[in-house]
Design a protein around this motif. Structure first.
Motif, mmCIF file in Angstrom:
data_model
loop_
_atom_site.group_PDB
_atom_site.id
_atom_site.type_symbol
_atom_site.label_atom_id
_atom_site.label_comp_id
_atom_site.label_asym_id
_atom_site.label_seq_id
_atom_site.Cartn_x
_atom_site.Cartn_y
_atom_site.Cartn_z
ATOM 1 N N ASP A 188 0.824 -1.207 0.000
ATOM 2 C CA ASP A 188 0.000 0.000 0.000
ATOM 3 C C ASP A 188 0.860 1.259 0.000
ATOM 4 N N GLU A 189 1.914 1.237 0.791
ATOM 5 C CA GLU A 189 2.790 2.410 0.875
ATOM 6 C C GLU A 189 3.416 2.720 -0.477
ATOM 7 N N ILE A 190 3.783 1.682 -1.216
ATOM 8 C CA ILE A 190 4.325 1.868 -2.573
ATOM 9 C C ILE A 190 3.273 2.511 -3.477
ATOM 10 N N ALA A 191 2.048 2.006 -3.427
ATOM 11 C CA ALA A 191 0.974 2.536 -4.260
ATOM 12 C C ALA A 191 0.671 3.993 -3.919
ATOM 13 N N ILE A 192 0.696 4.321 -2.631
ATOM 14 C CA ILE A 192 0.460 5.700 -2.202
ATOM 15 C C ILE A 192 1.531 6.622 -2.776
ATOM 16 N N SER A 193 2.772 6.167 -2.752
ATOM 17 C CA SER A 193 3.867 6.975 -3.312
ATOM 18 C C SER A 193 3.636 7.281 -4.782
ATOM 19 N N VAL A 194 3.161 6.289 -5.535
ATOM 20 C CA VAL A 194 2.898 6.492 -6.963
ATOM 21 C C VAL A 194 1.783 7.516 -7.162
ATOM 22 N N SER A 195 0.696 7.386 -6.404
ATOM 23 C CA SER A 195 -0.407 8.333 -6.543
ATOM 24 C C SER A 195 0.046 9.753 -6.236
ATOM 25 N N ARG A 196 0.948 9.891 -5.300
ATOM 26 C CA ARG A 196 1.447 11.227 -4.938
ATOM 27 C C ARG A 196 2.326 11.817 -6.038
ATOM 28 N N VAL A 197 3.042 10.969 -6.750
ATOM 29 C CA VAL A 197 3.825 11.462 -7.890
ATOM 30 C C VAL A 197 2.903 12.067 -8.943
ATOM 31 N N PHE A 198 1.797 11.373 -9.242
ATOM 32 C CA PHE A 198 0.861 11.907 -10.236
ATOM 33 C C PHE A 198 0.184 13.177 -9.720
ATOM 34 N N ALA A 199 -0.096 13.228 -8.430
ATOM 35 C CA ALA A 199 -0.659 14.453 -7.856
ATOM 36 C C ALA A 199 0.322 15.616 -7.993
ATOM 37 N N GLN A 200 1.596 15.348 -7.800
ATOM 38 C CA GLN A 200 2.621 16.381 -7.966
ATOM 39 C C GLN A 200 2.655 16.898 -9.397
ATOM 40 N N LEU A 201 2.498 16.006 -10.364
ATOM 41 C CA LEU A 201 2.475 16.428 -11.761
ATOM 42 C C LEU A 201 1.320 17.392 -12.011
ATOM 43 N N PHE A 202 0.149 17.070 -11.457
ATOM 44 C CA PHE A 202 -1.013 17.962 -11.580
ATOM 45 C C PHE A 202 -0.714 19.322 -10.957
ATOM 46 N N LEU A 203 -0.152 19.311 -9.747
ATOM 47 C CA LEU A 203 0.120 20.562 -9.048
ATOM 48 C C LEU A 203 1.121 21.422 -9.808
ATOM 49 N N LYS A 204 2.161 20.798 -10.318
ATOM 50 C CA LYS A 204 3.166 21.561 -11.080
ATOM 51 C C LYS A 204 2.540 22.164 -12.328
ATOM 52 N N LYS A 205 1.658 21.429 -12.966
ATOM 53 C CA LYS A 205 0.993 21.927 -14.173
ATOM 54 C C LYS A 205 0.042 23.072 -13.844
ATOM 55 N N LEU A 206 -0.605 23.005 -12.687
ATOM 56 C CA LEU A 206 -1.542 24.058 -12.287
ATOM 57 C C LEU A 206 -0.834 25.364 -11.939
ATOM 58 N N GLY A 207 0.368 25.257 -11.394
ATOM 59 C CA GLY A 207 1.096 26.471 -11.030
ATOM 60 C C GLY A 207 0.513 27.157 -9.805
ATOM 61 N N GLU A 208 0.413 28.475 -9.841
ATOM 62 C CA GLU A 208 0.061 29.262 -8.662
ATOM 63 C C GLU A 208 -1.366 29.049 -8.168
ATOM 64 N N VAL A 209 -2.260 28.552 -9.021
ATOM 65 C CA VAL A 209 -3.642 28.349 -8.575
ATOM 66 C C VAL A 209 -3.774 27.101 -7.700
ATOM 67 N N GLY A 210 -2.742 26.251 -7.702
ATOM 68 C CA GLY A 210 -2.755 25.054 -6.876
ATOM 69 C C GLY A 210 -2.063 25.286 -5.547
ATOM 70 N N CYS A 211 -2.229 24.344 -4.617
ATOM 71 C CA CYS A 211 -1.556 24.426 -3.312
ATOM 72 C C CYS A 211 -0.046 24.493 -3.511
ATOM 73 N N LYS A 212 0.629 25.183 -2.622
ATOM 74 C CA LYS A 212 2.085 25.279 -2.712
ATOM 75 C C LYS A 212 2.739 23.913 -2.501
ATOM 76 N N ALA A 213 2.150 23.129 -1.618
ATOM 77 C CA ALA A 213 2.667 21.789 -1.333
ATOM 78 C C ALA A 213 1.507 20.809 -1.324
ATOM 79 N N MET A 214 1.798 19.584 -1.688
ATOM 80 C CA MET A 214 0.756 18.568 -1.712
ATOM 81 C C MET A 214 0.384 18.159 -0.291
ATOM 82 N N PRO A 215 -0.891 18.284 0.082
ATOM 83 C CA PRO A 215 -1.322 17.884 1.428
ATOM 84 C C PRO A 215 -1.096 16.395 1.672
#
Length: 224
Positions: free
Chosen positions: A66-93
């Motif tokens: 599960d911990e491995i799977a969570i890490s992968v999901s967070r990588v994809f969330a980071q990609l979304f956040l980086k693409k969103l730029g300033e309108v997204g959270c500064k850091a992933m919750p």
């Protein structure tokens, strides 16, 4: 509206679809511009399941898988956040409290999994519960909820409306397993039912379906 979007890894990450991720980033900006509060939970898709299999072959227990799977999901969330730029959270919750704080600051929230034993469906439901969301929309690799698995049965019929009680009849799994893949996790349904949060399941390969669901148009399967 306060809207939680659950974007399946099977949609944007199986394989990784950069064009679709970009389309979703545009969609999230549009929803925000329309005055909505927007929270997004992203799954890990095929890559997460492949790495779960690797972890299992290495003899790692289900918590480690599960911990491995969570890490992968967070990588994809980071990609979304980086693409969103300033309108997204500064850091992933990494907690529900951090997620609420991000939304309170007027930003678009994007996150992945939280902890072992909990699917990203359940994370999305917990966020919906915490922020008193009006709606949870799940973008999947199907057009909605069917009376049986449409990938296995050619005569499967899509259901336009369901109650949360009826939904229990179409579950393939009743408890959590690492890498579980079904239309919606039963634990998430229990939370949504308790808080009376409406759920709409749509085909996530067309981001406009998400917008249609938020705007109350007939699309996918509505569960309430």
């Amino acid at each position: 509206m306060r809207v939680v979007l659950r974007i399946g890894g099977s949609v944007v990450a199986s394989p990784v679809n950069t064009e679709l991720i970009s389309q979703y980033a545009d969609l999230l900006r549009t929803l925000k511009e329309q005055g909505n509060e927007v929270a997004v939970v992203v799954g890990g898709g095929t890559l997460a399941r492949e790495l779960i299999a690797v972890a299992k072959n290495l003899g790692l227990n289900e918590q480690a898988q599960d911990e491995i799977a969570i890490s992968v999901s967070r990588v994809f969330a980071q990609l979304f956040l980086k693409k969103l730029g300033e309108v997204g959270c500064k850091a992933m919750p990494l907690t529900v409290d951090e997620a609420a704080d991000c939304l309170g600051g007027g930003k678009i929230l994007v996150m992945g999994g939280l902890r072992p034993g909990m699917t990203t469906d359940t994370v999305a439901a917990l966020i919906a519960e915490r922020i008193n969301a009006d709606l949870l929309v799940k973008g999947t690799d199907q057009d909605g909820v069917y009376n049986k698995d449409p990938k296995k049965y050619g005569d499967a019929v899509k259901l336009d409306h369901l109650s949360f009680d009826d939904l229990a009849n179409v579950f393939s799994e009743s408890k959590h397993k690492a890498g579980i893949h079904q239309i919606i996790d039963p634990e998430a349904v229990n939370i949504l039912k308790r808080k009376r949060v409406r759920l709409v399941v749509v085909n996530g390969f067309a981001p406009e379906n998400i917008l249609a669901a938020v705007n109350g148009k007939g699309v996918g399967t509505v569960i309430s």
